[in-house]
Design a protein around this motif. Structure first.
Motif, PDB file in Angstrom:
ATOM      1  N   TYR A 153       0.852  -1.185   0.000  1.00 47.43           N
ATOM      2  CA  TYR A 153       0.000   0.000   0.000  1.00 47.43           C
ATOM      3  C   TYR A 153       0.885   1.231   0.000  1.00 47.43           C
ATOM      4  CZ  TYR A 153       0.373   0.275   5.168  1.00 47.43           C
ATOM      5  OH  TYR A 153       0.814   0.365   6.465  1.00 47.43           O
ATOM      6  N   ILE A 154       0.382   2.265  -0.677  1.00 49.69           N
ATOM      7  CA  ILE A 154       1.152   3.482  -0.888  1.00 49.69           C
ATOM      8  C   ILE A 154       0.332   4.655  -0.365  1.00 49.69           C
ATOM      9  CG2 ILE A 154       2.229   4.980  -2.610  1.00 49.69           C
ATOM     10  CD1 ILE A 154       1.510   1.576  -3.763  1.00 49.69           C
ATOM     11  N   LEU A 155       0.900   5.369   0.587  1.00 52.12           N
ATOM     12  CA  LEU A 155       0.242   6.551   1.166  1.00 52.12           C
ATOM     13  C   LEU A 155       0.711   7.777   0.376  1.00 52.12           C
ATOM     14  CD1 LEU A 155       0.828   5.443   4.841  1.00 52.12           C
ATOM     15  CD2 LEU A 155      -1.330   5.322   3.565  1.00 52.12           C
ATOM     16  N   ASP A 156       0.159   7.917  -0.840  1.00 51.09           N
ATOM     17  CA  ASP A 156       0.622   8.945  -1.766  1.00 51.09           C
ATOM     18  C   ASP A 156      -0.071  10.294  -1.595  1.00 51.09           C
ATOM     19  OD1 ASP A 156      -1.802   7.883  -2.678  1.00 51.09           O
ATOM     20  OD2 ASP A 156      -1.290   8.242  -4.781  1.00 51.09           O
ATOM     21  N   LYS A 157      -1.037  10.352  -0.697  1.00 48.13           N
ATOM     22  CA  LYS A 157      -1.769  11.604  -0.458  1.00 48.13           C
ATOM     23  C   LYS A 157      -1.766  11.954   1.027  1.00 48.13           C
ATOM     24  CE  LYS A 157      -4.697  11.141  -4.527  1.00 48.13           C
ATOM     25  NZ  LYS A 157      -3.902  10.097  -5.114  1.00 48.13           N
ATOM     26  N   HIS A 158      -0.714  11.533   1.722  1.00 46.18           N
ATOM     27  CA  HIS A 158      -0.610  11.774   3.171  1.00 46.18           C
ATOM     28  C   HIS A 158      -1.842  11.237   3.889  1.00 46.18           C
ATOM     29  CE1 HIS A 158       2.905  14.279   2.396  1.00 46.18           C
ATOM     30  NE2 HIS A 158       2.209  14.841   1.426  1.00 46.18           N
ATOM     31  N   ASP A 159      -2.313  10.069   3.453  1.00 44.22           N
ATOM     32  CA  ASP A 159      -3.565   9.486   3.917  1.00 44.22           C
ATOM     33  C   ASP A 159      -3.553   9.221   5.419  1.00 44.22           C
ATOM     34  OD1 ASP A 159      -4.672   8.493   1.032  1.00 44.22           O
ATOM     35  OD2 ASP A 159      -2.513   8.152   1.218  1.00 44.22           O
ATOM     36  N   GLU A 160      -4.513   9.807   6.118  1.00 43.37           N
ATOM     37  CA  GLU A 160      -4.703   9.511   7.541  1.00 43.37           C
ATOM     38  C   GLU A 160      -5.376   8.141   7.632  1.00 43.37           C
ATOM     39  OE1 GLU A 160      -6.600  11.455  11.602  1.00 43.37           O
ATOM     40  OE2 GLU A 160      -6.975  12.422   9.670  1.00 43.37           O
ATOM     41  N   HIS A 161      -4.861   7.284   8.539  1.00 48.18           N
ATOM     42  CA  HIS A 161      -5.368   5.917   8.574  1.00 48.18           C
ATOM     43  C   HIS A 161      -5.143   5.269   9.933  1.00 48.18           C
ATOM     44  CE1 HIS A 161      -1.103   5.601   7.519  1.00 48.18           C
ATOM     45  NE2 HIS A 161      -1.129   4.383   8.032  1.00 48.18           N
ATOM     46  N   PHE A 162      -5.785   4.118  10.085  1.00 47.96           N
ATOM     47  CA  PHE A 162      -5.592   3.245  11.236  1.00 47.96           C
ATOM     48  C   PHE A 162      -5.029   1.936  10.712  1.00 47.96           C
ATOM     49  CE2 PHE A 162      -8.828   6.225  12.480  1.00 47.96           C
ATOM     50  CZ  PHE A 162      -8.439   6.568  13.767  1.00 47.96           C
ATOM     51  N   LEU A 163      -3.934   1.498  11.295  1.00 43.16           N
ATOM     52  CA  LEU A 163      -3.291   0.259  10.907  1.00 43.16           C
ATOM     53  C   LEU A 163      -3.522  -0.756  12.017  1.00 43.16           C
ATOM     54  CD1 LEU A 163      -1.529  -1.121   8.788  1.00 43.16           C
ATOM     55  CD2 LEU A 163       0.472  -0.210   9.985  1.00 43.16           C
ATOM     56  N   ARG A 164      -4.077  -1.908  11.649  1.00 40.47           N
ATOM     57  CA  ARG A 164      -4.411  -2.931  12.639  1.00 40.47           C
ATOM     58  C   ARG A 164      -3.768  -4.257  12.270  1.00 40.47           C
ATOM     59  NH1 ARG A 164      -9.578  -0.764  11.176  1.00 40.47           N
ATOM     60  NH2 ARG A 164     -10.131   0.883  12.651  1.00 40.47           N
ATOM     61  N   ALA A 165      -3.129  -4.887  13.234  1.00 33.81           N
ATOM     62  CA  ALA A 165      -2.636  -6.251  13.081  1.00 33.81           C
ATOM     63  C   ALA A 165      -3.644  -7.180  13.740  1.00 33.81           C
ATOM     64  CB  ALA A 165      -1.267  -6.403  13.730  1.00 33.81           C
ATOM     65  N   HIS A 166      -3.971  -8.260  13.059  1.00 33.43           N
ATOM     66  CA  HIS A 166      -4.904  -9.228  13.637  1.00 33.43           C
ATOM     67  C   HIS A 166      -4.312  -9.866  14.894  1.00 33.43           C
ATOM     68  CE1 HIS A 166      -6.877  -9.786   9.446  1.00 33.43           C
ATOM     69  NE2 HIS A 166      -7.450  -8.808  10.108  1.00 33.43           N
ATOM     70  N   LYS A 167      -5.200 -10.384  15.723  1.00 31.16           N
ATOM     71  CA  LYS A 167      -4.747 -11.099  16.919  1.00 31.16           C
ATOM     72  C   LYS A 167      -3.952 -12.328  16.507  1.00 31.16           C
ATOM     73  CE  LYS A 167      -8.290  -9.457  20.001  1.00 31.16           C
ATOM     74  NZ  LYS A 167      -9.300  -9.767  20.981  1.00 31.16           N
ATOM     75  N   ASN A 168      -2.986 -12.667  17.322  1.00 35.18           N
ATOM     76  CA  ASN A 168      -2.138 -13.847  17.128  1.00 35.18           C
ATOM     77  C   ASN A 168      -1.210 -13.755  15.925  1.00 35.18           C
ATOM     78  OD1 ASN A 168      -3.342 -15.126  19.399  1.00 35.18           O
ATOM     79  ND2 ASN A 168      -5.075 -15.669  18.102  1.00 35.18           N
ATOM     80  N   THR A 169      -0.980 -12.538  15.401  1.00 38.45           N
ATOM     81  CA  THR A 169      -0.040 -12.401  14.292  1.00 38.45           C
ATOM     82  C   THR A 169       0.553 -10.993  14.258  1.00 38.45           C
ATOM     83  OG1 THR A 169       0.249 -12.545  11.887  1.00 38.45           O
ATOM     84  CG2 THR A 169      -1.908 -11.873  12.649  1.00 38.45           C
ATOM     85  N   ASP A 170       1.860 -10.898  14.401  1.00 39.80           N
ATOM     86  CA  ASP A 170       2.534  -9.631  14.143  1.00 39.80           C
ATOM     87  C   ASP A 170       2.584  -9.438  12.627  1.00 39.80           C
ATOM     88  OD1 ASP A 170       3.104  -9.243  16.855  1.00 39.80           O
ATOM     89  OD2 ASP A 170       5.156  -9.993  16.683  1.00 39.80           O
ATOM     90  N   MET A 171       2.514  -8.189  12.180  1.00 36.20           N
ATOM     91  CA  MET A 171       2.739  -7.891  10.768  1.00 36.20           C
ATOM     92  C   MET A 171       4.151  -7.340  10.627  1.00 36.20           C
ATOM     93  SD  MET A 171      -0.696  -6.262   9.064  1.00 36.20           S
ATOM     94  CE  MET A 171      -0.661  -4.751  10.010  1.00 36.20           C
ATOM     95  N   VAL A 172       4.927  -7.912   9.730  1.00 32.47           N
ATOM     96  CA  VAL A 172       6.275  -7.424   9.451  1.00 32.47           C
ATOM     97  C   VAL A 172       6.230  -6.757   8.082  1.00 32.47           C
ATOM     98  CG1 VAL A 172       8.706  -8.009   9.199  1.00 32.47           C
ATOM     99  CG2 VAL A 172       7.280  -9.232  10.869  1.00 32.47           C
ATOM    100  N   MET A 173       6.614  -5.478   8.063  1.00 34.41           N
ATOM    101  CA  MET A 173       6.460  -4.648   6.888  1.00 34.41           C
ATOM    102  C   MET A 173       7.802  -4.026   6.479  1.00 34.41           C
ATOM    103  SD  MET A 173       3.092  -4.807   7.160  1.00 34.41           S
ATOM    104  CE  MET A 173       1.944  -3.512   6.796  1.00 34.41           C
ATOM    105  N   ALA A 174       8.036  -3.931   5.175  1.00 33.88           N
ATOM    106  CA  ALA A 174       9.172  -3.177   4.635  1.00 33.88           C
ATOM    107  C   ALA A 174       8.623  -1.823   4.205  1.00 33.88           C
ATOM    108  CB  ALA A 174       9.794  -3.908   3.459  1.00 33.88           C
ATOM    109  N   CYS A 175       9.206  -0.730   4.728  1.00 37.61           N
ATOM    110  CA  CYS A 175       8.663   0.608   4.531  1.00 37.61           C
ATOM    111  C   CYS A 175       9.719   1.539   3.933  1.00 37.61           C
ATOM    112  CB  CYS A 175       8.207   1.198   5.866  1.00 37.61           C
ATOM    113  SG  CYS A 175       7.137   0.119   6.837  1.00 37.61           S
ATOM    114  N   VAL A 176       9.267   2.379   2.995  1.00 38.43           N
ATOM    115  CA  VAL A 176      10.130   3.396   2.402  1.00 38.43           C
ATOM    116  C   VAL A 176       9.485   4.749   2.652  1.00 38.43           C
ATOM    117  CG1 VAL A 176      11.122   4.272   0.257  1.00 38.43           C
ATOM    118  CG2 VAL A 176      10.952   1.801   0.636  1.00 38.43           C
TER     119      VAL A 176
END
Length: 128
Positions: free
Chosen positions: A84-107
Motif C-alpha cells: 500500500y502506498i500513502l501517496d496523499k498523506h492518507d490519515e489511517h488506522f493500521l491494525r494487526a490481527h490477533k495472534n499475528t505480528d505484521m512485518v512490513m518493509a517501509c520506504v
C-alpha cells in the motif's frame, strides 16, 4: 556502497520501539539516499493511528495479516505480498490481527533521521 544486515541494525540505536510497533531503520537521512528504509513490526492485536503529513510512504507486507482503514471509511485487508502506498498523506488506522505480528518493509520520502515516533496526531515531525 552501504552494506548492513537487519541483525546489525536491530542491535543498535536504529531500532525504535513504541507501544504498538517497533521499527528497524536500516537506511536513514544521513545516508544521503533521498529516502529511508525500515523493517517495521506491528504488534499483534494492536491499532495504530497514523497521519504522515510530512512524509510519503510505501509499505510492503512480508508476513502477518491485518488491515488498513483510511479515514474516508475504506478498509483494505493486508496479507503477505500486499503493497500500500500513502501517496496523499492518507490519515489511517493500521491494525494487526490477533495472534499475528505484521512485518512490513517501509520506504519514506523525505527520509527520517532515525528516532522519530508518532506524535499525538499520528505524525512524524519533519526534521531538516
Amino acid at each position: 556502497m552501504i552494506v548492513r544486515t537487519l541483525e546489525q541494525c536491530r542491535n543498535s540505536e536504529r531500532r525504535v520501539v513504541a507501544d504498538n510497533w517497533e521499527s528497524v531503520r536500516m537506511l536513514l537521512k544521513d545516508d544521503n539516499m533521498g529516502f529511508s528504509f525500515h523493517i517495521t513490526t506491528i504488534y499483534e492485536g494492536t491499532e495504530t493511528h497514523i497521519h504522515y503529513q510530512n512524509h510519503l510512504e510505501s509499505v510492503f507486507c512480508m508476513s502477518g495479516t491485518g488491515e488498513i482503514e483510511v479515514v474516508d471509511g475504506k478498509t483494505y485487508p493486508i496479507k503477505p505480498g500486499t503493497l500500500y502506498i500513502l501517496d496523499k498523506h492518507d490519515e489511517h488506522f493500521l491494525r494487526a490481527h490477533k495472534n499475528t505480528d505484521m512485518v512490513m518493509a517501509c520506504v519514506f520520502n523525505p527520509p527520517v533521521t532515525g528516532q522519530e515516533v508518532h506524535d499525538e496526531n499520528g505524525i512524524y515531525p519533519l526534521v531538516d
